[in-house]
Design an enzyme around this catalytic site. Structure first.
Site, PDB file in Angstrom:
ATOM      1  N   ASP A 262       0.808  -1.225   0.000  1.00  0.00           N
ATOM      2  CA  ASP A 262       0.000   0.000   0.000  1.00  0.00           C
ATOM      3  C   ASP A 262       0.838   1.271   0.000  1.00  0.00           C
ATOM      4  O   ASP A 262       0.434   2.307   0.545  1.00  0.00           O
ATOM      5  CB  ASP A 262      -0.969   0.007   1.206  1.00  0.00           C
ATOM      6  CG  ASP A 262      -1.827  -1.242   1.233  1.00  0.00           C
ATOM      7  OD1 ASP A 262      -2.174  -1.730   0.142  1.00  0.00           O
ATOM      8  OD2 ASP A 262      -2.135  -1.730   2.326  1.00  0.00           O
TER       9      ASP A 262
ATOM     10  N   THR B  85      -8.369  -3.597  -0.355  1.00  0.00           N
ATOM     11  CA  THR B  85      -8.956  -4.882  -0.724  1.00  0.00           C
ATOM     12  C   THR B  85      -9.956  -5.354   0.323  1.00  0.00           C
ATOM     13  O   THR B  85     -11.047  -5.797  -0.008  1.00  0.00           O
ATOM     14  CB  THR B  85      -7.842  -5.940  -0.911  1.00  0.00           C
ATOM     15  OG1 THR B  85      -7.049  -5.525  -2.009  1.00  0.00           O
ATOM     16  CG2 THR B  85      -8.398  -7.324  -1.196  1.00  0.00           C
TER      17      THR B  85
ATOM     18  N   GLN C 186       1.964  -6.185  -3.192  1.00  0.00           N
ATOM     19  CA  GLN C 186       2.430  -6.256  -1.795  1.00  0.00           C
ATOM     20  C   GLN C 186       3.717  -5.431  -1.656  1.00  0.00           C
ATOM     21  O   GLN C 186       3.866  -4.447  -2.351  1.00  0.00           O
ATOM     22  CB  GLN C 186       2.635  -7.717  -1.346  1.00  0.00           C
ATOM     23  CG  GLN C 186       1.340  -8.521  -1.224  1.00  0.00           C
ATOM     24  CD  GLN C 186       0.775  -9.004  -2.547  1.00  0.00           C
ATOM     25  OE1 GLN C 186       1.457  -9.657  -3.309  1.00  0.00           O
ATOM     26  NE2 GLN C 186      -0.467  -8.697  -2.817  1.00  0.00           N
TER      27      GLN C 186
ATOM     28  N   THR D 197      -5.758 -11.818   3.489  1.00  0.00           N
ATOM     29  CA  THR D 197      -6.880 -11.164   2.810  1.00  0.00           C
ATOM     30  C   THR D 197      -8.017 -12.155   2.528  1.00  0.00           C
ATOM     31  O   THR D 197      -9.015 -11.781   1.929  1.00  0.00           O
ATOM     32  CB  THR D 197      -6.409 -10.554   1.480  1.00  0.00           C
ATOM     33  OG1 THR D 197      -5.882 -11.619   0.671  1.00  0.00           O
ATOM     34  CG2 THR D 197      -5.331  -9.504   1.688  1.00  0.00           C
TER      35      THR D 197
ATOM     36  N   GLY E 158      -4.439  -4.392  -3.782  1.00  0.00           N
ATOM     37  CA  GLY E 158      -5.431  -3.342  -4.011  1.00  0.00           C
ATOM     38  C   GLY E 158      -4.662  -2.106  -4.441  1.00  0.00           C
ATOM     39  O   GLY E 158      -4.000  -1.478  -3.615  1.00  0.00           O
ATOM     40  N   HIS E 159      -4.658  -1.814  -5.720  1.00  0.00           N
ATOM     41  CA  HIS E 159      -3.854  -0.714  -6.270  1.00  0.00           C
ATOM     42  C   HIS E 159      -4.793   0.394  -6.749  1.00  0.00           C
ATOM     43  O   HIS E 159      -5.633   0.168  -7.607  1.00  0.00           O
ATOM     44  CB  HIS E 159      -2.982  -1.218  -7.430  1.00  0.00           C
ATOM     45  CG  HIS E 159      -1.968  -2.249  -6.989  1.00  0.00           C
ATOM     46  ND1 HIS E 159      -1.149  -2.913  -7.856  1.00  0.00           N
ATOM     47  CD2 HIS E 159      -1.646  -2.709  -5.747  1.00  0.00           C
ATOM     48  CE1 HIS E 159      -0.356  -3.740  -7.173  1.00  0.00           C
ATOM     49  NE2 HIS E 159      -0.652  -3.633  -5.887  1.00  0.00           N
TER      50      HIS E 159
ATOM     51  N   GLY F 250       1.554   2.997  -2.613  1.00  0.00           N
ATOM     52  CA  GLY F 250       1.141   3.885  -3.701  1.00  0.00           C
ATOM     53  C   GLY F 250       1.684   3.409  -5.049  1.00  0.00           C
ATOM     54  O   GLY F 250       1.841   4.195  -5.984  1.00  0.00           O
TER      55      GLY F 250
HETATM   56  P1  GDP Z   1      -0.704   0.298  -3.547  1.00  0.00           P
HETATM   57  O1  GDP Z   1      -1.288  -0.974  -3.060  1.00  0.00           O
HETATM   58  O2  GDP Z   1       0.758   0.397  -3.285  1.00  0.00           O
HETATM   59  O3  GDP Z   1      -1.035   0.590  -4.983  1.00  0.00           O
HETATM   60  O4  GDP Z   1      -1.372   1.461  -2.664  1.00  0.00           O
HETATM   61  P2  GDP Z   1      -2.949   1.590  -2.269  1.00  0.00           P
HETATM   62  O5  GDP Z   1      -3.699   2.008  -3.471  1.00  0.00           O
HETATM   63  O6  GDP Z   1      -3.394   0.363  -1.562  1.00  0.00           O
HETATM   64  O7  GDP Z   1      -2.867   2.711  -1.172  1.00  0.00           O
HETATM   65  C1  GDP Z   1      -2.343   3.971  -1.443  1.00  0.00           C
HETATM   66  C2  GDP Z   1      -3.432   5.010  -1.121  1.00  0.00           C
HETATM   67  O8  GDP Z   1      -2.840   6.281  -1.057  1.00  0.00           O
HETATM   68  C3  GDP Z   1      -4.481   5.115  -2.215  1.00  0.00           C
HETATM   69  O9  GDP Z   1      -5.692   5.507  -1.626  1.00  0.00           O
HETATM   70  C4  GDP Z   1      -3.951   6.208  -3.119  1.00  0.00           C
HETATM   71  O10 GDP Z   1      -4.975   6.887  -3.833  1.00  0.00           O
HETATM   72  C5  GDP Z   1      -3.327   7.129  -2.102  1.00  0.00           C
HETATM   73  N1  GDP Z   1      -2.138   7.872  -2.557  1.00  0.00           N
HETATM   74  C6  GDP Z   1      -1.141   7.510  -3.404  1.00  0.00           C
HETATM   75  N2  GDP Z   1      -0.184   8.453  -3.456  1.00  0.00           N
HETATM   76  C7  GDP Z   1      -0.569   9.443  -2.606  1.00  0.00           C
HETATM   77  C8  GDP Z   1       0.015  10.664  -2.192  1.00  0.00           C
HETATM   78  O11 GDP Z   1       1.122  11.049  -2.578  1.00  0.00           O
HETATM   79  N3  GDP Z   1      -0.679  11.415  -1.275  1.00  0.00           N
HETATM   80  C9  GDP Z   1      -1.893  11.016  -0.791  1.00  0.00           C
HETATM   81  N4  GDP Z   1      -2.504  11.811   0.088  1.00  0.00           N
HETATM   82  N5  GDP Z   1      -2.475   9.866  -1.164  1.00  0.00           N
HETATM   83  C10 GDP Z   1      -1.818   9.072  -2.049  1.00  0.00           C
HETATM   84  P1  IMO Z   2      -0.890  -4.264  -2.200  1.00  0.00           P
HETATM   85  O1  IMO Z   2      -0.431  -4.837  -3.521  1.00  0.00           O
HETATM   86  C1  IMO Z   2      -1.050  -4.731   2.124  1.00  0.00           C
HETATM   87  C2  IMO Z   2      -1.010  -8.838   3.654  1.00  0.00           C
HETATM   88  C3  IMO Z   2      -2.229  -9.333   4.385  1.00  0.00           C
HETATM   89  C4  IMO Z   2      -1.588 -10.287   5.375  1.00  0.00           C
HETATM   90  C5  IMO Z   2      -0.460 -10.912   4.556  1.00  0.00           C
HETATM   91  C6  IMO Z   2      -0.804 -12.262   3.938  1.00  0.00           C
HETATM   92  O2  IMO Z   2      -2.158  -3.515  -2.283  1.00  0.00           O
HETATM   93  O3  IMO Z   2       0.214  -3.545  -1.538  1.00  0.00           O
HETATM   94  P2  IMO Z   2      -2.336 -12.947   1.875  1.00  0.00           P
HETATM   95  O4  IMO Z   2      -3.798 -12.763   1.637  1.00  0.00           O
HETATM   96  O5  IMO Z   2      -1.459 -12.352   0.841  1.00  0.00           O
HETATM   97  O6  IMO Z   2      -1.990 -14.383   2.154  1.00  0.00           O
HETATM   98  O7  IMO Z   2      -2.052 -12.171   3.264  1.00  0.00           O
HETATM   99  O8  IMO Z   2      -0.172  -9.984   3.516  1.00  0.00           O
HETATM  100  N1  IMO Z   2      -1.248  -8.304   2.292  1.00  0.00           N
HETATM  101  C7  IMO Z   2      -1.217  -7.004   1.979  1.00  0.00           C
HETATM  102  N2  IMO Z   2      -1.059  -5.916   2.756  1.00  0.00           N
HETATM  103  N3  IMO Z   2      -1.174  -4.588   0.784  1.00  0.00           N
HETATM  104  C8  IMO Z   2      -1.308  -5.668  -0.016  1.00  0.00           C
HETATM  105  O9  IMO Z   2      -1.272  -5.582  -1.346  1.00  0.00           O
HETATM  106  C9  IMO Z   2      -1.385  -6.941   0.588  1.00  0.00           C
HETATM  107  N4  IMO Z   2      -1.544  -8.201   0.106  1.00  0.00           N
HETATM  108  C10 IMO Z   2      -1.442  -9.016   1.160  1.00  0.00           C
HETATM  109  O10 IMO Z   2      -2.899  -8.263   5.029  1.00  0.00           O
HETATM  110  O11 IMO Z   2      -0.996  -9.566   6.432  1.00  0.00           O
HETATM  111 MG    MG Z   3      -2.814  -1.646  -1.802  1.00  0.00          MG
END
Ligand code: GDP
Ligand code: IMO
Ligand code: MG
Length: 424
Positions: free
Chosen positions: A15, A302, A226, A131, A42-43, A17
């Site tokens: 997560d 997610t 991840q 998840t 979850g991207h 970004g």
């Molecule tokens: P990922 O799994 O690495 O793609 O990241 P996620 O989408 O799960 O979580 C990142 C969250 O931060 C999302 O809600 C994005 O819209 C938000 N985000 C990404 N870059 C920035 C940033 O520079 N500032 C802020 N405030 N939010 C951001």
């Molecule tokens: P993105 O790509 C954050 C975490 C789960 C749990 C561990 C194992 O959005 O960064 P799993 O279901 O993969 O067997 O769970 O990994 N986890 C994540 N945490 N962002 C993710 O994906 C994750 N995908 C799995 O919360 O701790």
């Molecule tokens: Mg994510």
């Protein structure tokens, strides 16, 4: 930005970004390729003011001039794949022509999701906080050499003999170990064959496609899911996911040589978050942690679970950067820290020598962080587009991260949308 085969991957616990950065850069690449994980990811992207959350599709999917590839290291749930394609078709056209999937991908079957759920809920099994998408059990099948791959859904006889053998194993576990109902062989075969028919037009030799694009002078962006601290070999085992999210996973998961990835950029948040169980030495347990989570919108993309928040961990980052050939960083969400009086960065651990063999095992339970406290900038950086416009305290913070990590910060993100991105 220079376009060579580039990897964008998370260095923390996910997560960071990644989705935003991949979508931002994808227009400069002929293709983007997911190489591990599944719909546990979850991207989040902002495209034409729409917030889109991708789980399985590469974050390039809204770029109509690029291909989106899913390499053989990804585990695929057939329901999740087609429901995501349907949903994202509301935002972009031609997905089925631009999406190319390796027939060697392992399928997540309904029994994998059930086992994931029953294990997590069981009192006798360790809770990881997964998840519940069936990711771990699907990868278990892969290394146990009993997985059903996409290619197997194209041939009924082959599918039947594989499924009979595999389901024997799972129905025994479901009934005898978990005390649940057995699954129907015929229903599973029917679902898998229907999936095979549907996915056939999207199948491609992804490894050779990457090679071909490269031979035409075109470049590929590799998208990690991840983060490195959730990597099964490099992360905080056993509180990890079941794949190699780090650069090591690219060669096996996309099907190219390790030297084909010329530029590896790590995405890091200006602080850290974690969803699920497992150690996080810099976790902030008081109200400040909740405040950062609120400002940063730190809710799982997610599963909707709250994300735990902590200070940037320079010890873990330095190690991960050194052991993964990371050439630069994309520092995201600095705007989330805008209001803070002071900002901490972990520069050492008190009780654990950071160079000791404990780092090799990521035994962090007893790690006591030693912090450098930097003054906050207490000024808005949200949506800033120029490095020169950042307050001095913010650029000092960035310089400190660079000095502790040993690599340059090449991209700074100041908001969720593409415009809020500074490329240095
Ligand atoms: P990922 O799994 O690495 O793609 O990241 P996620 O989408 O799960 O979580 C990142 C969250 O931060 C999302 O809600 C994005 O819209 C938000 N985000 C990404 N870059 C920035 C940033 O520079 N500032 C802020 N405030 N939010 C951001
Ligand atoms: P993105 O790509 C954050 C975490 C789960 C749990 C561990 C194992 O959005 O960064 P799993 O279901 O993969 O067997 O769970 O990994 N986890 C994540 N945490 N962002 C993710 O994906 C994750 N995908 C799995 O919360 O701790
Ligand atoms: Mg994510």
């Amino acid at each position: 930005m220079n376009s060579t085969n580039t990897a964008i991957l998370g260095l923390q616990w996910g997560d960071e970004g990644k989705g935003k950065i991949v979508n931002y850069l994808a227009g400069n690449y002929a293709a983007a390729c997911r190489y591990q994980g599944g719909h546990n990811a979850g991207h989040t992207l902002i495209v034409n003011d729409n917030k889109i959350i991708l789980h399985l599709l590469p974050s390039s999917i809204c770029h109509t001039d690029s291909l989106s590839l899913i390499g053989k290291g990804v585990v695929i749930s057939y329901d999740a794949l087609f429901s995501e394609i349907n949903e994202i078709s509301n935002f972009t056209s031609g997905i089925s022509e631009r999406l190319k999937i390796s027939p060697a991908c392992v399928l997540i079957q309904p029994y994998h999701q059930l086992i994931d759920l029953y294990k997590e809920k069981s009192n006798s099994q360790k809770t990881i906080g997964t998840t519940l998408r069936g990711i771990g059990p699907a990868y278990e099948d892969k290394v146990a050499r009993r997985a059903i791959r996409i290619v197997d859904t194209l041939n009924e006889n082959k599918l039947r003999s594989l499924m009979e053998e595999t389901l024997d194993f799972y129905n025994f576990s479901l009934e005898k170990f978990f005390g649940k109902e057995a699954l129907s062989l015929e229903k599973l075969i029917e679902e898998n064959l229907a999936f095979g028919e549907r996915i056939k037009p999207m199948l491609a030799d992804v490894s050779m496609l990457i090679r071909q694009l490269n031979s035409e002078g075109k470049n590929v962006l590799f998208e990690g899911a991840q983060g490195a601290l959730l990597d099964v070999d490099q992360g905080t085992y056993p509180y990890v996911t079941s794949s190699n999210c780090s650069p090591a996973g690219i060669a096996s998961g996309a099907g190219c040589g390790p030297l084909d990835v010329e530029n590896i950029l790590g995405v890091v948040k200006a602080y850290v978050t974690r969803v699920g169980e497992g150690p996080m030495p810099t976790e902030i347990f008081d109200d400040l942690g909740k405040r950062i989570a609120k400002i940063g919108g730190e809710v799982g993309a997610t599963t909707g679970r709250p994300r735990r928040c902590g200070w940037f961990d320079g010890v873990l980052m330095k190690r991960i950067i050194q052991t993964n050939s990371i050439s630069g960083l994309c520092l995201t969400k600095i705007d989330v820290l805008d209001e803070l009086e002071e900002i901490k960065v972990c520069k050492a651990y008190d009780s654990i020598n950071e160079d000791s063999i404990f780092g090799e095992c990521m035994n962090l339970e007893d790690a006591v962080p030693v912090y450098e406290t930097l003054p906050g900038w207490k000024a808005p950086t949200k949506n800033l587009k120029n490095f020169e416009k950042l307050p001095k305290e913010a650029t000092d913070f960035i310089s400190y991260i660079e000095s502790i990590c040993g690599v340059p910060v090449k991209i700074v993100s100041t908001g969720p949308d593409d415009l809020s991105t500074i490329v240095r």
